[in-house]
Design an enzyme around this catalytic site. Structure first.
Site, short mmCIF file in Angstrom:
data_model
loop_
_atom_site.label_atom_id
_atom_site.label_comp_id
_atom_site.label_asym_id
_atom_site.label_seq_id
_atom_site.Cartn_x
_atom_site.Cartn_y
_atom_site.Cartn_z
N TYR A 1 0.94 -1.13 0.04
CA TYR A 1 0.04 -0.12 -0.01
C TYR A 1 0.77 1.12 -0.06
O TYR A 1 1.98 1.20 0.09
CB TYR A 1 -1.03 0.11 0.88
N GLU A 2 0.21 2.25 -0.23
CA GLU A 2 0.76 3.75 -0.84
C GLU A 2 1.62 3.58 -1.53
O GLU A 2 2.85 4.23 -1.65
CB GLU A 2 1.59 4.14 0.95
#
Lengths: 597, 597
Positions: free
Chosen positions: A440-441
């Site tokens: 994620y990110e």
């Protein structure tokens, strides 16, 4: 049951002895962060993480979050009490603007507390962690009215924040976003669309949830230049600024995930929800990237945190578990077998984690501190240097520390043999939780492309040249310290490999950008190794000085030198392999037709 | 939902074109394995694995096994039907002794079917897989009476087998075993003790379960020389040899595990259960190691299998998922974005898995075939060569292929971004299932110690010298093939690194065995890389010859050469890093006091 002890001694050593945090006492924000204050903050937060957050980590994993038919979401037992303790302690706003109730301390201090909290309970720490990102975005890009309305509550932890980017058909490629915003004519917008993978999207911890949402205003240009950022509260605020009427945003379902079960990952449905523009129209992506960069550092910290807690538990097991005898003869002849920490392969494994963790912690603190100094300084050069280093190292911290941090949780689990595979021991949860940080990110491949495609060449390569200059200066300046020589020589070799790789890109990737793409991940790890090697050289220098002066805990200093030696002998030589892979170029990578995979 | 297609074309290419399986047609067992038979076996088993085993893989993970209060265990829905299809097809006894109902085919053929079955459904394939190990141990060490009583039923799959080694306080160190055996005076024994981590220990798939159990006969010497092997059936056999009276062995509980949820991992309680000695008193460990070596190869195959199925699904996703544009300009301008397989970092990731899988498959087949030839041959040299290579490479196949195979499932999962973390896509199951293979049948650190501490120096290093001789012969013999040069040069460099490492051990580990222990894992991976590099050189030679003669699928041959090139350019250079780590020795590894970790 696993346990956790926050590494306060190591943090203080790195912050003060290695990085000279107190040298910046003249800067705003730093003045309030005297050594006494910092020590108190670290010890207090350590206690909270160890005693309140950690004890509900495994139970939170087992129970997970549940969604009721009305769309409400219940977090695991004990999460609300632990969250309240965290919020009430003022930990969320540690580095937030004092005008809105924050404590205005350097971000570096908040980064430390985030490491401890993520190690103790990653799923729980994400709720305030996302709020911090949302606070950063609103602080920089929100109107005064929005800031007044939202920041004090978010900083106090009374409300949490989220970031809504991903849609079913688009993750990395945000230009494809379809969520629509239609002006209501009163300054607000009607937001309609579906967002997925929304961490902390719905929960029972707070009275309101503040969603930051990327959407396309009707008629906006296609692609990334037509995306705007909106704030969409779960409950619209009434005349007094309190949560009032329910907004048309709801959790459609929870994802069944590999890990971080205690964090609610939601599909969020926006059905004409009322939102307010943050910043300018069509400038949503740059605003969201404020939040994203903060979040990326935070994710790198999660990688370190899981690596650290997994390491601590593996060490405890290795000292306790009796199996086999030391190669040099029984170490505990009165017992049926020796503890497995006598075995070289067990020690090698544990040392490889330890050597990474201590340098990774230093790297996060160093980068964070440079950012803080740049932010607080009046000096344009300081500002530029801070920005450059943050820009260059954010993808490295995110990509490398989560990749290696995950590998380290796997190694730590391995120390337990079959018990590591059994849930009750808690080790497999660290592996499952750490896994998301690579994704994620911005998945780590995307970090690598950000580094090689954007950060490396920006401003004529100014950032990486500054890094080389700093490393070369360090090597030169300390060449006279005899016991530091092995560190400096290893660092020199590694930085030469890095320079060769950068030069290779300059010569081969201009005409053929695939040559950069095919080497991006290797370059990110190569730069990470050099940065970690530089951290070890600085740690070793300090430890040697402390030894010479008789200051500090002698055994700890000796342990640092041994651990650092392990790193330069056993981990750093990987730079050669990374360089070889980069220099191989893209030919074989691009040659295979898609149907031949 | 994930899918699976057994790589029959690749298997046949490796088996016949690269390894010349048909050259051994004169040997017993091989005569029945004509190309027609082998092709039919592969295609038929592929169909079964794809259409029957694979469809219950994810549902089996979600449902898991359940234990009732009476100690009975229910496997997931559909497992019994799939198991029956596998057993009824005669797949369990493919290489078992025809005198007991087996088909007497070479083990190599069984290894292939095991790869397909493990890729389709690892948890399910373990039930027959453990039975095969138990069949091997009974065949070699059991009395005629025991063989008559048990083998036909096990080969038919009417009964399954287990291996019971681990106890709560002892895993690797089997000398600590406490389970007790007391003679009944009638040739049988009363077995009492607790075994843990017993895969397939209890289930509802078959009418009986045949436990092979390590225990200590009352009064036996301490340590590993006082351990005997027993057969303990769940139901004692009546006068007709059918399952009769219930034996005093039961499943006390099921472990909650990270993965392989469809396989019942049991705590087994032996409460004076009746058992019969297999082989001689106090010679239980050597007998169990027959089973263990077979099992270790089987576990290496699981590593490949999970790597392969994860790869296949990642490729499918990468061709389907639209995100971003190719660096060289849009490849599918009519679509909103290009499929992610255009991106160099995605291709690099997928190729690294593909390049490993194809060589790992070759390595397993080559080793297995050498073992089969040694076994079947009348020639003492063939026998010795087969035994030597099997001994040397079994820990490599187990340790390296499960380590890298697991990493590959993680890489494949990464291709899915956030979707890879969500259970419905099935990718995270491959990661969780693959993880156990690094642990059981001897954790990979133990494999490395077996390699370096026992296999490497055995008979004056005969096995590794034979390997060097074979590789050097290959390089010399094929030096004239121009397009093979890059492969031979890379292989030469890698084998030189291996030789340097072996020499370093000779010079430094005799006096100080910790120098071997600290380098064992790196050496195992170094040897693995050389062996895989050798496989690629052989594959490339064959592909070039096929290209020259116009035989075979031209696109597949070209793909093999490209994939092989990727391997030698990007994976093989890791030998240098491994050598550097080994040469660093044990000083830093052993210096840290236990309390300083």
């Amino acid at each position: 049951m696993p346990s956790y002890k926050a590494p306060v001694e190591d943090t203080l050593f790195l912050l003060y002895d290695v990085l000279g945090f107190d040298r910046h006492a003249n800067l705003p924000g730093f003045a309030d962060a005297s050594r006494d204050v910092v020590e108190a903050v670290l010890l207090e937060s350590a206690k909270l993480c160890e005693e309140v957050l950690q004890p509900v980590n495994r139970s939170g994993d087992v129970e997970g979050c549940t969604r009721s038919a009305d769309g409400s979401v219940t977090t695991p037992k004990g999460f609300k009490a632990a969250y309240d303790a965290f919020a009430d302690g003022g930990w969320i706003g540690l580095s937030a603007d004092p005008d809105y109730g924050g404590q205005g301390l350097p971000h570096t201090i908040a980064a430390i507390v985030n490491e401890y909290a993520s190690a103790a309970n990653m799923a729980l720490a994400m709720y305030p962690g996302l709020t911090q990102g949302a606070i950063a975005a609103l602080t920089l890009h929100g109107s005064d009215a929005l800031k007044q309305a939202y920041l004090p509550k978010m900083i106090a932890g009374t409300w949490t924040g989220t970031m809504n980017l991903t849609e079913p058909h688009c993750g990395t490629d945000l230009g494809l976003i379809k969520t629509k915003a239609v002006p209501n004519g009163d300054g607000s917008y009607r937001i309609t669309g579906t967002k997925i993978f929304i961490s902390a999207g719905e929960h029972d911890l707070t009275e309101n949830i503040v969603h930051l949402v990327l959407a396309r205003i009707e008629g906006a240009p296609e692609g990334t230049k037509g995306i705007s950022l909106f704030v969409v509260p779960k409950f619209k605020l009434d005349a007094d600024g309190a949560p009032g009427e329910r907004n048309a945003v709801s959790c459609g379902s929870l994802e069944h995930k590999m890990g971080i079960h205690g964090n609610a990952t939601c599909v969020m449905n926006y059905d004409g929800a009322t939102g307010w523009l943050v910043g300018e129209e069509n400038r949503g992506l740059p605003a969201m990237f404020t939040m994203m960069n903060e979040a990326r550092l935070g994710v790198g910290i999660q990688g370190l945190a899981q690596s650290e807690v997994a390491y601590q538990n593996a060490v405890a097991y290795a000292k306790d578990r009796l199996q086999g005898r030391a190669l040099s003869g029984a170490k505990e002849p009165a017992k049926p077998a020796d503890p497995i920490i006598v075995h070289p392969d067990v020690r090698r494994t544990l040392l490889s984690i330890k050597a990474f963790n201590e340098a990774a912690r230093a790297l996060i603190l160093w980068t964070s501190l440079k950012g803080d100094v740049g932010h607080a300084s009046e000096d344009a050069k300081d500002k530029q240097a801070g920005d450059d280093l943050m820009g260059l190292l954010t993808p490295v911290i995110k990509g490398v520390i989560t990749d290696v941090g995950f590998d380290n949780t796997v190694k730590a689990q391995q120390m337990f043999g079959g018990h590591g595979y059994v849930a009750e021991w808690g080790m497999e949860q660290f592996v499952r939780d750490a896994r998301i940080a690579m994704i994620y990110e911005g998945a780590n491949g995307v970090q690598a492309m950000d580094l090689v495609g954007r950060k490396l060449g920006r401003d004529g390569g100014r950032a990486i040249m500054a890094l080389f200059k700093e490393i070369d200066g360090f090597i030169k300046e300390n060449g006279g310290i005899r016991d530091l020589k092995p560190f400096l020589e290893a660092l020199k070799k590694a930085r030469d490999d890095l320079q060769k790789a950068a030069t290779w890109f300059m010569m081969h990737a201009m005409r053929k950008p695939e040559n950069a793409g095919a080497g991006a991940t290797d370059f990110m790890h190569l730069l990470g190794l050099v940065a970690l090697g530089y951290m070890w050289a600085r740690i070793a220098k300090t430890a040697l000085a402390k030894q010479a002066s008789g200051e500090g805990d002698a055994a700890r200093m000796e342990a640092r030198l041994t651990t650092g030696r392990f790193f330069i002998e056993r981990s750093l030589p990987e730079t050669a392999t990374r360089l070889a892979a980069i220099s191989a170029g893209a030919d074989a990578v691009m040659a295979l037709p898609a149907e031949a995979f």
